[in-house]
Design an enzyme around this catalytic site. Structure first.
Site, short mmCIF file in Angstrom:
data_model
loop_
_atom_site.label_atom_id
_atom_site.label_comp_id
_atom_site.label_asym_id
_atom_site.label_seq_id
_atom_site.Cartn_x
_atom_site.Cartn_y
_atom_site.Cartn_z
N GLU A 20 18.67 -22.33 -74.09
CA GLU A 20 18.09 -21.82 -75.36
C GLU A 20 18.14 -22.93 -76.41
OE1 GLU A 20 20.11 -18.21 -76.41
OE2 GLU A 20 19.27 -17.15 -74.67
N GLY A 63 22.60 -25.17 -74.73
CA GLY A 63 22.17 -25.97 -73.58
C GLY A 63 23.31 -26.11 -72.58
N GLU A 113 20.04 -29.62 -65.58
CA GLU A 113 20.94 -29.10 -64.53
C GLU A 113 22.37 -29.56 -64.76
OE1 GLU A 113 19.95 -27.32 -61.77
OE2 GLU A 113 17.81 -27.70 -61.56
N LEU A 136 17.17 -20.40 -68.65
CA LEU A 136 18.59 -20.29 -68.99
C LEU A 136 18.85 -20.94 -70.36
CD1 LEU A 136 21.48 -19.49 -68.06
CD2 LEU A 136 21.71 -21.78 -67.08
P1 TGC Z 1 33.04 -20.73 -66.70
O1 TGC Z 1 33.98 -19.84 -67.45
O2 TGC Z 1 33.57 -21.99 -66.08
O3 TGC Z 1 32.31 -19.92 -65.55
C1 TGC Z 1 31.72 -18.65 -65.77
C2 TGC Z 1 31.59 -17.96 -64.42
O4 TGC Z 1 30.73 -18.72 -63.55
C3 TGC Z 1 31.46 -19.15 -62.39
N1 TGC Z 1 30.96 -20.51 -62.06
C4 TGC Z 1 30.11 -20.75 -61.09
N2 TGC Z 1 29.55 -19.94 -60.18
C5 TGC Z 1 28.71 -20.51 -59.30
N3 TGC Z 1 28.39 -21.81 -59.32
C6 TGC Z 1 28.92 -22.66 -60.24
N4 TGC Z 1 28.56 -23.94 -60.28
C7 TGC Z 1 29.83 -22.13 -61.18
N5 TGC Z 1 30.53 -22.65 -62.22
C8 TGC Z 1 31.22 -21.63 -62.76
C9 TGC Z 1 32.90 -19.11 -62.79
O5 TGC Z 1 33.73 -18.95 -61.68
C10 TGC Z 1 32.93 -17.89 -63.68
O6 TGC Z 1 32.88 -16.73 -62.88
P2 TGC Z 1 33.64 -15.38 -63.33
O7 TGC Z 1 33.38 -14.44 -62.21
O8 TGC Z 1 35.08 -15.78 -63.48
O9 TGC Z 1 33.02 -14.97 -64.62
O10 TGC Z 1 31.83 -21.06 -67.67
P3 TGC Z 1 31.77 -21.91 -69.01
O11 TGC Z 1 31.10 -21.06 -70.02
O12 TGC Z 1 33.12 -22.49 -69.33
O13 TGC Z 1 30.76 -23.09 -68.62
C11 TGC Z 1 31.04 -23.97 -67.64
C12 TGC Z 1 29.96 -25.10 -67.55
C13 TGC Z 1 29.93 -25.92 -68.81
C14 TGC Z 1 30.39 -25.98 -66.40
C15 TGC Z 1 28.61 -24.51 -67.23
O14 TGC Z 1 28.20 -23.58 -68.11
C16 TGC Z 1 27.53 -25.56 -67.01
O15 TGC Z 1 27.32 -25.93 -65.87
N6 TGC Z 1 26.77 -26.04 -68.07
C17 TGC Z 1 25.61 -26.86 -67.87
C18 TGC Z 1 24.38 -26.02 -68.12
C19 TGC Z 1 23.28 -26.33 -67.15
O16 TGC Z 1 23.45 -26.95 -66.11
N7 TGC Z 1 22.09 -25.86 -67.46
C20 TGC Z 1 20.99 -26.02 -66.60
C21 TGC Z 1 19.81 -25.22 -67.05
S1 TGC Z 1 18.55 -25.06 -65.82
C22 TGC Z 1 17.87 -26.58 -65.70
O17 TGC Z 1 18.26 -27.54 -66.28
C23 TGC Z 1 16.72 -26.66 -64.79
S2 TGC Z 1 15.96 -28.20 -64.74
C24 TGC Z 1 15.00 -27.84 -63.42
C25 TGC Z 1 14.13 -28.92 -62.96
O18 TGC Z 1 13.10 -29.18 -63.59
O19 TGC Z 1 14.45 -29.45 -61.85
P1 FAD Z 2 23.48 -30.31 -75.48
O1 FAD Z 2 24.18 -29.25 -74.72
O2 FAD Z 2 23.23 -30.11 -76.92
O3 FAD Z 2 24.26 -31.67 -75.28
C1 FAD Z 2 24.11 -32.80 -76.14
C2 FAD Z 2 25.14 -33.84 -75.73
O4 FAD Z 2 26.46 -33.31 -75.94
C3 FAD Z 2 25.05 -34.22 -74.26
O5 FAD Z 2 25.28 -35.59 -74.10
C4 FAD Z 2 26.18 -33.43 -73.61
O6 FAD Z 2 26.70 -34.06 -72.44
C5 FAD Z 2 27.21 -33.45 -74.74
N1 FAD Z 2 28.16 -32.33 -74.64
C6 FAD Z 2 27.90 -31.00 -74.73
N2 FAD Z 2 29.01 -30.29 -74.54
C7 FAD Z 2 30.01 -31.18 -74.32
C8 FAD Z 2 31.40 -31.07 -74.06
N3 FAD Z 2 32.00 -29.87 -73.92
N4 FAD Z 2 32.12 -32.22 -73.90
C9 FAD Z 2 31.52 -33.42 -73.99
N5 FAD Z 2 30.21 -33.60 -74.24
C10 FAD Z 2 29.47 -32.49 -74.40
N6 FAD Z 2 16.71 -25.55 -68.73
C11 FAD Z 2 16.39 -24.37 -68.11
O7 FAD Z 2 17.04 -23.34 -68.33
N7 FAD Z 2 15.33 -24.32 -67.24
C12 FAD Z 2 14.56 -25.39 -66.98
O8 FAD Z 2 13.62 -25.29 -66.17
C13 FAD Z 2 14.85 -26.63 -67.62
N8 FAD Z 2 14.04 -27.70 -67.45
C14 FAD Z 2 14.25 -28.83 -68.20
C15 FAD Z 2 13.31 -29.88 -68.14
C16 FAD Z 2 13.47 -31.00 -68.94
C17 FAD Z 2 12.45 -32.08 -68.92
C18 FAD Z 2 14.64 -31.12 -69.76
C19 FAD Z 2 14.86 -32.33 -70.60
C20 FAD Z 2 15.56 -30.09 -69.82
C21 FAD Z 2 15.37 -28.93 -69.05
N9 FAD Z 2 16.25 -27.84 -69.14
C22 FAD Z 2 15.96 -26.66 -68.51
C23 FAD Z 2 17.36 -27.87 -70.11
C24 FAD Z 2 18.55 -28.69 -69.67
O9 FAD Z 2 19.29 -28.00 -68.70
C25 FAD Z 2 19.39 -28.98 -70.92
O10 FAD Z 2 18.66 -29.94 -71.68
C26 FAD Z 2 20.77 -29.50 -70.57
O11 FAD Z 2 21.54 -28.51 -69.93
C27 FAD Z 2 21.51 -30.02 -71.82
O12 FAD Z 2 21.43 -29.13 -72.87
P2 FAD Z 2 20.97 -29.64 -74.34
O13 FAD Z 2 19.69 -30.40 -74.17
O14 FAD Z 2 20.95 -28.47 -75.23
O15 FAD Z 2 22.08 -30.66 -74.77
#
Ligand code: TGC
Ligand code: FAD
Length: 392
Positions: free
Chosen positions: A140, A144, A371, A138
Protein backbone atom coordinates in the site's frame (compact mmCIF):
# COMPACT_ATOMS: atom_id res chain seq x y z
CA UNK A 1 19.53 -4.54 -30.67
CA UNK A 2 22.29 -7.02 -31.53
CA UNK A 3 21.26 -10.61 -32.41
CA UNK A 4 20.87 -12.89 -29.37
CA UNK A 5 24.04 -15.01 -29.35
CA UNK A 6 23.58 -16.14 -25.73
CA UNK A 7 25.52 -19.19 -24.58
CA UNK A 8 24.80 -20.27 -21.02
CA UNK A 9 27.77 -20.61 -18.69
CA UNK A 10 27.95 -23.91 -16.77
CA UNK A 11 31.37 -23.82 -15.13
CA UNK A 12 30.77 -26.65 -12.66
CA UNK A 13 28.87 -28.97 -15.04
CA UNK A 14 25.62 -28.34 -13.23
CA UNK A 15 23.76 -29.88 -16.15
CA UNK A 16 24.86 -33.24 -14.69
CA UNK A 17 22.59 -32.51 -11.70
CA UNK A 18 19.53 -31.95 -13.90
CA UNK A 19 17.14 -34.61 -15.15
CA UNK A 20 16.30 -34.99 -18.84
CA UNK A 21 12.95 -33.33 -18.12
CA UNK A 22 14.67 -30.35 -16.46
CA UNK A 23 16.93 -29.89 -19.49
CA UNK A 24 14.03 -30.26 -21.90
CA UNK A 25 12.00 -27.61 -20.07
CA UNK A 26 15.01 -25.30 -19.77
CA UNK A 27 16.01 -25.64 -23.41
CA UNK A 28 12.45 -25.11 -24.67
CA UNK A 29 12.18 -21.92 -22.62
CA UNK A 30 15.60 -20.77 -23.79
CA UNK A 31 14.65 -21.30 -27.43
CA UNK A 32 11.35 -19.47 -26.94
CA UNK A 33 13.10 -16.49 -25.32
CA UNK A 34 15.58 -16.31 -28.21
CA UNK A 35 12.80 -16.48 -30.78
CA UNK A 36 9.98 -14.45 -29.23
CA UNK A 37 11.45 -12.19 -26.55
CA UNK A 38 14.97 -11.12 -27.52
CA UNK A 39 14.06 -9.60 -30.90
CA UNK A 40 11.34 -7.34 -29.49
CA UNK A 41 12.15 -6.66 -25.86
CA UNK A 42 14.39 -3.64 -26.26
CA UNK A 43 11.72 -1.73 -28.21
CA UNK A 44 9.02 -2.58 -25.69
CA UNK A 45 11.25 -1.55 -22.79
CA UNK A 46 12.16 1.70 -24.53
CA UNK A 47 8.46 2.38 -25.15
CA UNK A 48 7.52 1.36 -21.58
CA UNK A 49 5.02 -1.20 -22.85
CA UNK A 50 4.31 -4.82 -21.94
CA UNK A 51 4.37 -7.05 -25.07
CA UNK A 52 0.93 -8.63 -24.72
CA UNK A 53 1.44 -10.79 -27.79
CA UNK A 54 3.80 -13.08 -25.84
CA UNK A 55 1.14 -14.13 -23.30
CA UNK A 56 0.13 -17.17 -25.39
CA UNK A 57 3.79 -18.21 -25.69
CA UNK A 58 4.34 -17.90 -21.94
CA UNK A 59 1.35 -20.19 -21.40
CA UNK A 60 2.62 -22.69 -23.98
CA UNK A 61 6.06 -23.05 -22.35
CA UNK A 62 4.36 -23.72 -19.00
CA UNK A 63 5.36 -20.42 -17.39
CA UNK A 64 1.86 -19.90 -15.94
CA UNK A 65 1.61 -22.38 -13.06
CA UNK A 66 4.65 -24.60 -13.76
CA UNK A 67 4.07 -26.60 -10.55
CA UNK A 68 0.27 -26.35 -10.45
CA UNK A 69 -1.30 -29.80 -11.10
CA UNK A 70 -2.31 -30.56 -14.67
CA UNK A 71 -5.92 -31.15 -13.54
CA UNK A 72 -6.15 -27.37 -13.09
CA UNK A 73 -4.34 -26.58 -16.34
CA UNK A 74 -0.87 -26.20 -14.78
CA UNK A 75 2.25 -27.88 -16.12
CA UNK A 76 2.62 -30.27 -13.14
CA UNK A 77 6.40 -29.81 -13.05
CA UNK A 78 8.76 -29.88 -10.07
CA UNK A 79 10.35 -26.90 -8.34
CA UNK A 80 13.64 -27.12 -10.24
CA UNK A 81 11.81 -26.96 -13.56
CA UNK A 82 9.88 -23.96 -12.25
CA UNK A 83 13.18 -22.31 -11.30
CA UNK A 84 14.78 -23.04 -14.66
CA UNK A 85 11.80 -21.51 -16.48
CA UNK A 86 12.16 -18.34 -14.39
CA UNK A 87 15.92 -18.28 -15.03
CA UNK A 88 15.48 -18.45 -18.77
CA UNK A 89 12.67 -15.88 -18.92
CA UNK A 90 14.65 -13.40 -16.82
CA UNK A 91 17.65 -14.02 -19.06
CA UNK A 92 15.41 -12.26 -21.58
CA UNK A 93 13.95 -9.61 -19.26
CA UNK A 94 13.07 -9.30 -15.57
CA UNK A 95 9.76 -7.63 -16.45
CA UNK A 96 8.57 -10.64 -18.42
CA UNK A 97 9.64 -12.92 -15.57
CA UNK A 98 7.65 -10.65 -13.24
CA UNK A 99 4.49 -11.28 -15.21
CA UNK A 100 5.07 -15.03 -15.02
CA UNK A 101 6.01 -14.91 -11.31
CA UNK A 102 2.94 -12.94 -10.37
CA UNK A 103 0.63 -15.14 -12.42
CA UNK A 104 2.06 -18.40 -11.03
CA UNK A 105 3.14 -17.75 -7.47
CA UNK A 106 1.03 -14.80 -6.43
CA UNK A 107 -2.26 -15.50 -8.19
CA UNK A 108 -2.51 -19.20 -9.09
CA UNK A 109 -0.71 -20.39 -5.95
CA UNK A 110 -3.09 -18.73 -3.43
CA UNK A 111 -6.14 -19.88 -5.37
CA UNK A 112 -4.72 -23.41 -5.46
CA UNK A 113 -3.58 -23.48 -1.81
CA UNK A 114 -6.07 -21.23 -0.03
CA UNK A 115 -9.06 -21.42 -2.37
CA UNK A 116 -11.92 -23.93 -2.50
CA UNK A 117 -12.57 -26.37 -5.34
CA UNK A 118 -15.08 -24.08 -7.06
CA UNK A 119 -12.54 -21.24 -7.10
CA UNK A 120 -9.78 -23.55 -8.39
CA UNK A 121 -12.00 -24.77 -11.23
CA UNK A 122 -13.25 -21.31 -12.11
CA UNK A 123 -9.93 -19.47 -12.22
CA UNK A 124 -6.92 -21.78 -12.57
CA UNK A 125 -7.45 -23.13 -16.12
CA UNK A 126 -8.07 -19.62 -17.49
CA UNK A 127 -4.94 -18.32 -15.73
CA UNK A 128 -2.83 -21.27 -16.91
CA UNK A 129 -3.84 -20.67 -20.54
CA UNK A 130 -3.21 -16.93 -20.30
CA UNK A 131 -6.83 -16.17 -21.15
CA UNK A 132 -6.86 -14.26 -17.87
CA UNK A 133 -3.96 -12.42 -16.30
CA UNK A 134 -3.91 -11.79 -12.57
CA UNK A 135 -2.19 -9.44 -10.16
CA UNK A 136 -1.42 -9.47 -6.43
CA UNK A 137 -2.21 -6.54 -4.16
CA UNK A 138 -0.31 -6.50 -0.89
CA UNK A 139 1.74 -3.26 -0.87
CA UNK A 140 0.00 0.00 0.00
CA UNK A 141 1.14 3.61 -0.31
CA UNK A 142 2.01 3.70 3.42
CA UNK A 143 2.82 0.02 3.99
CA UNK A 144 5.55 -1.60 1.88
CA UNK A 145 8.08 -3.52 3.97
CA UNK A 146 5.53 -3.63 6.76
CA UNK A 147 2.43 -5.16 5.17
CA UNK A 148 0.88 -6.06 8.52
CA UNK A 149 0.02 -2.35 8.93
CA UNK A 150 -2.25 -2.39 5.85
CA UNK A 151 -5.43 -0.34 6.01
CA UNK A 152 -7.34 -1.83 3.05
CA UNK A 153 -10.39 -3.38 4.68
CA UNK A 154 -13.71 -5.09 4.06
CA UNK A 155 -16.98 -5.18 5.97
CA UNK A 156 -19.49 -8.01 6.07
CA UNK A 157 -22.72 -6.62 4.60
CA UNK A 158 -24.74 -9.83 4.98
CA UNK A 159 -24.94 -11.05 1.38
CA UNK A 160 -21.62 -9.50 0.23
CA UNK A 161 -18.43 -7.79 1.45
CA UNK A 162 -17.69 -4.09 0.95
CA UNK A 163 -14.03 -3.42 0.10
CA UNK A 164 -12.25 -0.07 0.55
CA UNK A 165 -8.63 1.03 0.30
CA UNK A 166 -5.74 1.21 -2.16
CA UNK A 167 -2.75 -0.84 -3.25
CA UNK A 168 0.34 0.54 -4.96
CA UNK A 169 3.17 -0.79 -7.15
CA UNK A 170 1.13 -3.70 -8.46
CA UNK A 171 2.66 -5.65 -11.37
CA UNK A 172 0.19 -6.50 -14.18
CA UNK A 173 -2.49 -4.28 -12.55
CA UNK A 174 -3.29 -2.13 -15.60
CA UNK A 175 -4.53 -5.07 -17.69
CA UNK A 176 -5.21 -7.87 -15.17
CA UNK A 177 -8.67 -9.47 -15.23
CA UNK A 178 -8.45 -10.48 -11.57
CA UNK A 179 -6.60 -9.28 -8.49
CA UNK A 180 -5.79 -11.24 -5.34
CA UNK A 181 -6.24 -8.51 -2.76
CA UNK A 182 -5.13 -8.74 0.86
CA UNK A 183 -7.39 -6.82 3.20
CA UNK A 184 -8.39 -6.75 6.86
CA UNK A 185 -11.80 -7.82 8.12
CA UNK A 186 -13.59 -5.96 10.93
CA UNK A 187 -11.45 -7.76 13.54
CA UNK A 188 -8.21 -6.77 11.79
CA UNK A 189 -7.51 -10.29 10.43
CA UNK A 190 -5.95 -10.37 6.93
CA UNK A 191 -7.78 -12.33 4.21
CA UNK A 192 -7.37 -12.80 0.47
CA UNK A 193 -10.20 -11.69 -1.83
CA UNK A 194 -10.56 -12.29 -5.55
CA UNK A 195 -11.50 -8.97 -7.15
CA UNK A 196 -12.56 -9.00 -10.80
CA UNK A 197 -12.16 -6.23 -13.37
CA UNK A 198 -15.54 -4.63 -14.00
CA UNK A 199 -16.68 -4.66 -10.37
CA UNK A 200 -18.11 -1.23 -9.65
CA UNK A 201 -15.70 1.05 -7.73
CA UNK A 202 -12.58 -0.93 -8.73
CA UNK A 203 -10.00 0.94 -10.83
CA UNK A 204 -6.37 0.22 -11.83
CA UNK A 205 -4.51 3.40 -12.89
CA UNK A 206 -1.10 2.77 -14.47
CA UNK A 207 2.13 3.98 -12.85
CA UNK A 208 4.27 5.90 -15.35
CA UNK A 209 7.82 7.31 -15.44
CA UNK A 210 9.61 4.14 -14.32
CA UNK A 211 13.28 3.77 -15.28
CA UNK A 212 13.13 0.09 -14.31
CA UNK A 213 10.98 -2.88 -15.40
CA UNK A 214 9.78 -0.76 -18.28
CA UNK A 215 8.45 -3.78 -20.20
CA UNK A 216 6.25 -4.70 -17.22
CA UNK A 217 3.02 -2.83 -16.52
CA UNK A 218 2.73 -1.51 -12.95
CA UNK A 219 -0.27 0.18 -11.42
CA UNK A 220 -2.45 0.92 -8.45
CA UNK A 221 -5.55 -0.91 -7.28
CA UNK A 222 -8.22 1.41 -5.92
CA UNK A 223 -11.30 0.12 -4.11
CA UNK A 224 -14.12 2.54 -3.51
CA UNK A 225 -16.98 0.65 -1.87
CA UNK A 226 -16.48 -2.39 -4.10
CA UNK A 227 -19.12 -5.09 -3.58
CA UNK A 228 -17.36 -8.46 -3.40
CA UNK A 229 -19.45 -11.63 -3.62
CA UNK A 230 -18.89 -13.79 -0.54
CA UNK A 231 -17.74 -16.71 -2.68
CA UNK A 232 -14.68 -14.61 -3.68
CA UNK A 233 -13.02 -14.86 -0.26
CA UNK A 234 -10.17 -17.41 -0.12
CA UNK A 235 -11.42 -19.61 2.72
CA UNK A 236 -8.51 -21.86 3.62
CA UNK A 237 -5.90 -19.52 5.11
CA UNK A 238 -5.90 -16.10 6.73
CA UNK A 239 -3.41 -13.89 8.58
CA UNK A 240 -0.20 -12.33 7.24
CA UNK A 241 1.25 -15.81 6.80
CA UNK A 242 -1.11 -16.30 3.83
CA UNK A 243 0.38 -13.61 1.55
CA UNK A 244 3.86 -14.34 2.92
CA UNK A 245 3.42 -17.98 1.91
CA UNK A 246 2.82 -16.83 -1.69
CA UNK A 247 5.91 -14.64 -1.46
CA UNK A 248 8.01 -17.67 -0.52
CA UNK A 249 7.13 -19.23 -3.86
CA UNK A 250 7.73 -16.03 -5.84
CA UNK A 251 10.99 -15.20 -4.03
CA UNK A 252 12.22 -18.71 -4.84
CA UNK A 253 11.50 -18.05 -8.54
CA UNK A 254 13.31 -14.71 -8.35
CA UNK A 255 16.40 -16.40 -6.90
CA UNK A 256 16.56 -18.46 -10.11
CA UNK A 257 15.51 -15.58 -12.35
CA UNK A 258 18.32 -13.32 -11.16
CA UNK A 259 20.84 -15.95 -12.29
CA UNK A 260 19.39 -15.64 -15.80
CA UNK A 261 19.94 -11.87 -15.88
CA UNK A 262 23.48 -12.32 -14.52
CA UNK A 263 24.30 -15.02 -17.09
CA UNK A 264 23.17 -12.77 -19.92
CA UNK A 265 25.34 -9.87 -18.69
CA UNK A 266 28.36 -12.12 -18.17
CA UNK A 267 28.00 -13.81 -21.56
CA UNK A 268 27.63 -10.47 -23.33
CA UNK A 269 30.66 -8.97 -21.57
CA UNK A 270 32.78 -12.08 -22.20
CA UNK A 271 32.02 -12.01 -25.93
CA UNK A 272 32.61 -8.26 -26.14
CA UNK A 273 35.93 -8.57 -24.28
CA UNK A 274 37.26 -10.89 -26.98
CA UNK A 275 36.13 -8.67 -29.84
CA UNK A 276 36.80 -5.14 -28.63
CA UNK A 277 40.36 -4.02 -29.38
CA UNK A 278 42.12 -1.27 -27.44
CA UNK A 279 45.88 -0.61 -27.26
CA UNK A 280 46.24 -3.23 -30.01
CA UNK A 281 44.77 -6.06 -27.88
CA UNK A 282 41.33 -7.48 -27.09
CA UNK A 283 40.26 -5.83 -23.83
CA UNK A 284 39.79 -9.35 -22.39
CA UNK A 285 43.58 -9.63 -22.34
CA UNK A 286 43.88 -6.90 -19.70
CA UNK A 287 44.08 -8.21 -16.16
CA UNK A 288 41.53 -5.74 -14.82
CA UNK A 289 38.91 -7.00 -17.28
CA UNK A 290 39.80 -10.63 -16.57
CA UNK A 291 39.31 -9.96 -12.87
CA UNK A 292 35.79 -8.73 -13.54
CA UNK A 293 34.95 -11.75 -15.70
CA UNK A 294 36.54 -14.26 -13.31
CA UNK A 295 34.61 -12.84 -10.37
CA UNK A 296 31.38 -12.88 -12.37
CA UNK A 297 31.61 -16.56 -13.29
CA UNK A 298 32.62 -17.42 -9.71
CA UNK A 299 29.57 -15.66 -8.29
CA UNK A 300 27.23 -17.11 -10.93
CA UNK A 301 28.50 -20.61 -10.17
CA UNK A 302 28.02 -20.14 -6.42
CA UNK A 303 24.49 -18.84 -7.00
CA UNK A 304 23.68 -21.76 -9.31
CA UNK A 305 24.76 -24.23 -6.63
CA UNK A 306 22.87 -22.43 -3.87
CA UNK A 307 19.72 -22.33 -5.93
CA UNK A 308 19.91 -25.89 -7.17
CA UNK A 309 20.21 -27.09 -3.55
CA UNK A 310 17.28 -24.88 -2.57
CA UNK A 311 15.29 -26.48 -5.39
CA UNK A 312 16.04 -29.95 -4.02
CA UNK A 313 14.90 -28.82 -0.56
CA UNK A 314 11.76 -27.28 -2.11
CA UNK A 315 10.98 -30.53 -3.90
CA UNK A 316 11.25 -32.32 -0.55
CA UNK A 317 9.07 -29.65 1.14
CA UNK A 318 11.99 -28.84 3.41
CA UNK A 319 13.00 -25.34 2.27
CA UNK A 320 12.43 -22.75 5.00
CA UNK A 321 11.29 -19.16 4.36
CA UNK A 322 14.62 -17.94 5.70
CA UNK A 323 16.56 -20.16 3.27
CA UNK A 324 14.49 -18.70 0.43
CA UNK A 325 15.21 -15.16 1.67
CA UNK A 326 18.93 -15.87 1.66
CA UNK A 327 18.85 -17.07 -1.95
CA UNK A 328 16.68 -14.16 -3.15
CA UNK A 329 18.95 -11.62 -1.47
CA UNK A 330 22.22 -13.21 -2.52
CA UNK A 331 21.31 -13.87 -6.13
CA UNK A 332 19.75 -10.49 -6.88
CA UNK A 333 22.71 -8.71 -5.31
CA UNK A 334 25.04 -10.95 -7.31
CA UNK A 335 23.14 -10.15 -10.52
CA UNK A 336 23.04 -6.39 -10.00
CA UNK A 337 26.79 -6.29 -9.24
CA UNK A 338 27.50 -8.31 -12.38
CA UNK A 339 25.22 -6.08 -14.46
CA UNK A 340 27.03 -2.95 -13.25
CA UNK A 341 30.50 -4.42 -13.90
CA UNK A 342 29.49 -5.87 -17.26
CA UNK A 343 28.13 -2.50 -18.29
CA UNK A 344 31.48 -0.89 -17.53
CA UNK A 345 33.25 -3.50 -19.62
CA UNK A 346 31.28 -2.39 -22.66
CA UNK A 347 32.38 1.21 -22.22
CA UNK A 348 30.05 3.66 -23.94
CA UNK A 349 28.29 0.87 -25.82
CA UNK A 350 27.18 -0.44 -22.43
CA UNK A 351 24.72 2.38 -21.93
CA UNK A 352 22.91 1.79 -25.23
CA UNK A 353 20.02 -0.48 -26.13
CA UNK A 354 22.28 -2.28 -28.62
CA UNK A 355 23.07 -4.60 -25.73
CA UNK A 356 20.85 -5.98 -22.97
CA UNK A 357 23.09 -5.09 -20.02
CA UNK A 358 21.83 -1.63 -19.12
CA UNK A 359 18.22 -2.86 -19.30
CA UNK A 360 19.08 -5.74 -16.95
CA UNK A 361 20.89 -3.35 -14.58
CA UNK A 362 17.90 -1.03 -14.42
CA UNK A 363 15.41 -3.90 -14.08
CA UNK A 364 17.37 -5.38 -11.20
CA UNK A 365 16.85 -2.17 -9.19
CA UNK A 366 13.20 -3.23 -8.94
CA UNK A 367 14.05 -6.87 -8.35
CA UNK A 368 16.30 -5.95 -5.42
CA UNK A 369 13.40 -3.90 -3.99
CA UNK A 370 10.26 -5.94 -4.57
CA UNK A 371 9.28 -9.18 -2.81
CA UNK A 372 11.18 -7.85 0.22
CA UNK A 373 14.08 -5.42 -0.09
CA UNK A 374 17.73 -6.42 0.19
CA UNK A 375 17.82 -5.14 3.78
CA UNK A 376 14.56 -6.82 4.82
CA UNK A 377 15.93 -10.19 3.66
CA UNK A 378 19.12 -9.60 5.62
CA UNK A 379 17.01 -8.99 8.73
CA UNK A 380 15.04 -12.18 8.05
CA UNK A 381 18.35 -14.08 8.05
CA UNK A 382 19.41 -12.15 11.17
CA UNK A 383 16.22 -13.16 12.95
CA UNK A 384 16.62 -16.78 11.87
CA UNK A 385 20.17 -17.15 13.16
CA UNK A 386 19.90 -15.09 16.36
CA UNK A 387 16.26 -15.60 17.32
CA UNK A 388 16.15 -11.83 17.91
CA UNK A 389 13.54 -9.87 15.92
CA UNK A 390 14.74 -6.56 14.44
CA UNK A 391 11.21 -5.76 13.17
CA UNK A 392 9.50 -5.58 16.57
P1 TGC B 1 5.70 -11.72 11.40
O1 TGC B 1 5.12 -11.42 12.74
O2 TGC B 1 7.14 -12.13 11.30
O3 TGC B 1 4.86 -12.84 10.66
C1 TGC B 1 3.43 -12.80 10.59
C2 TGC B 1 2.95 -14.21 10.30
O4 TGC B 1 3.46 -14.66 9.04
C3 TGC B 1 4.28 -15.83 9.23
N1 TGC B 1 5.40 -15.71 8.26
C4 TGC B 1 5.45 -16.39 7.13
N2 TGC B 1 4.63 -17.32 6.62
C5 TGC B 1 4.98 -17.84 5.43
N3 TGC B 1 6.05 -17.44 4.74
C6 TGC B 1 6.90 -16.49 5.21
N4 TGC B 1 7.94 -16.07 4.49
C7 TGC B 1 6.61 -15.91 6.47
N5 TGC B 1 7.19 -14.96 7.24
C8 TGC B 1 6.43 -14.84 8.34
C9 TGC B 1 4.72 -15.77 10.66
O5 TGC B 1 5.03 -17.04 11.14
C10 TGC B 1 3.48 -15.22 11.33
O6 TGC B 1 2.51 -16.24 11.42
P2 TGC B 1 1.48 -16.30 12.66
O7 TGC B 1 0.68 -17.52 12.40
O8 TGC B 1 2.35 -16.37 13.88
O9 TGC B 1 0.69 -15.03 12.59
O10 TGC B 1 5.42 -10.46 10.47
P3 TGC B 1 5.99 -8.97 10.54
O11 TGC B 1 4.82 -8.07 10.49
O12 TGC B 1 6.97 -8.82 11.66
O13 TGC B 1 6.76 -8.85 9.14
C11 TGC B 1 7.82 -9.63 8.84
C12 TGC B 1 8.47 -9.22 7.47
C13 TGC B 1 9.03 -7.82 7.55
C14 TGC B 1 9.61 -10.19 7.26
C15 TGC B 1 7.48 -9.36 6.35
O14 TGC B 1 6.35 -8.66 6.52
C16 TGC B 1 8.08 -9.09 4.98
O15 TGC B 1 8.51 -10.03 4.34
N6 TGC B 1 8.10 -7.81 4.44
C17 TGC B 1 8.45 -7.55 3.08
C18 TGC B 1 7.20 -7.24 2.29
C19 TGC B 1 7.22 -7.85 0.93
O16 TGC B 1 8.00 -8.72 0.59
N7 TGC B 1 6.31 -7.41 0.09
C20 TGC B 1 6.18 -7.94 -1.21
C21 TGC B 1 4.95 -7.44 -1.90
S1 TGC B 1 4.52 -8.38 -3.33
C22 TGC B 1 5.68 -7.98 -4.46
O17 TGC B 1 6.62 -7.29 -4.24
C23 TGC B 1 5.46 -8.58 -5.78
S2 TGC B 1 6.61 -8.10 -6.97
C24 TGC B 1 6.12 -9.22 -8.11
C25 TGC B 1 6.86 -9.22 -9.37
O18 TGC B 1 6.63 -8.33 -10.20
O19 TGC B 1 7.62 -10.21 -9.56
P1 FAD C 1 9.75 0.93 2.24
O1 FAD C 1 9.14 -0.19 2.99
O2 FAD C 1 9.27 2.30 2.49
O3 FAD C 1 11.32 0.89 2.46
C1 FAD C 1 12.18 2.00 2.22
C2 FAD C 1 13.57 1.64 2.70
O4 FAD C 1 13.54 1.42 4.13
C3 FAD C 1 14.10 0.35 2.08
O5 FAD C 1 15.47 0.47 1.81
C4 FAD C 1 13.88 -0.69 3.17
O6 FAD C 1 14.82 -1.77 3.11
C5 FAD C 1 14.11 0.16 4.41
N1 FAD C 1 13.44 -0.41 5.60
C6 FAD C 1 12.12 -0.58 5.81
N2 FAD C 1 11.89 -1.17 6.98
C7 FAD C 1 13.11 -1.38 7.54
C8 FAD C 1 13.56 -1.96 8.76
N3 FAD C 1 12.69 -2.51 9.64
N4 FAD C 1 14.89 -2.00 9.00
C9 FAD C 1 15.77 -1.51 8.11
N5 FAD C 1 15.42 -0.94 6.94
C10 FAD C 1 14.10 -0.88 6.67
N6 FAD C 1 3.87 -5.11 -4.33
C11 FAD C 1 2.76 -5.90 -4.42
O7 FAD C 1 2.02 -6.07 -3.44
N7 FAD C 1 2.45 -6.50 -5.61
C12 FAD C 1 3.19 -6.33 -6.72
O8 FAD C 1 2.88 -6.92 -7.77
C13 FAD C 1 4.34 -5.49 -6.65
N8 FAD C 1 5.06 -5.23 -7.78
C14 FAD C 1 6.06 -4.30 -7.73
C15 FAD C 1 6.69 -3.91 -8.93
C16 FAD C 1 7.67 -2.92 -8.90
C17 FAD C 1 8.30 -2.46 -10.18
C18 FAD C 1 8.09 -2.37 -7.66
C19 FAD C 1 9.17 -1.34 -7.59
C20 FAD C 1 7.47 -2.76 -6.48
C21 FAD C 1 6.45 -3.72 -6.51
N9 FAD C 1 5.75 -4.07 -5.34
C22 FAD C 1 4.65 -4.88 -5.41
C23 FAD C 1 6.05 -3.39 -4.07
C24 FAD C 1 7.29 -3.87 -3.37
O9 FAD C 1 7.08 -5.12 -2.77
C25 FAD C 1 7.69 -2.80 -2.35
O10 FAD C 1 8.19 -1.70 -3.09
C26 FAD C 1 8.73 -3.32 -1.37
O11 FAD C 1 8.19 -4.32 -0.53
C27 FAD C 1 9.29 -2.18 -0.50
O12 FAD C 1 8.30 -1.37 0.01
P2 FAD C 1 8.39 0.24 -0.14
O13 FAD C 1 8.64 0.54 -1.59
O14 FAD C 1 7.17 0.81 0.46
O15 FAD C 1 9.67 0.65 0.66
Amino acid sequence: MKPDLFEAPDYYNLDDLLSDEHKLVRDATRAWVKRDVSPIIEDYAQNAEFPKQIIGGLAEIGAFGPYIPETYGGAGLDQISYGLIMQEIERGDSGIRSTASVQSSLVMYPIWKYGNEAQRKKYLPKLASGEWIGCFGLTEPDHGSNPSGMTTNFKDMGDHYLLNGAKMWISNAPFAQIAIVWAKDETGRIHGLIVERGMEGFTTPETHNKWSLRASATGELIFDNVKIPKENLLPNKSGLGAPLGCLDSARYGIAWGAIGAAMDCYDTALRYSKERMQFGKPIGQFQLQQKKLAEMITEITKAQLLTWRLGVLKNENKATSAQISMAKRNNVDMAITIARNARQMLGGMGITGEYSIMRHAMNLESVITYEGTHDIHLLITGLDITGLNAFK
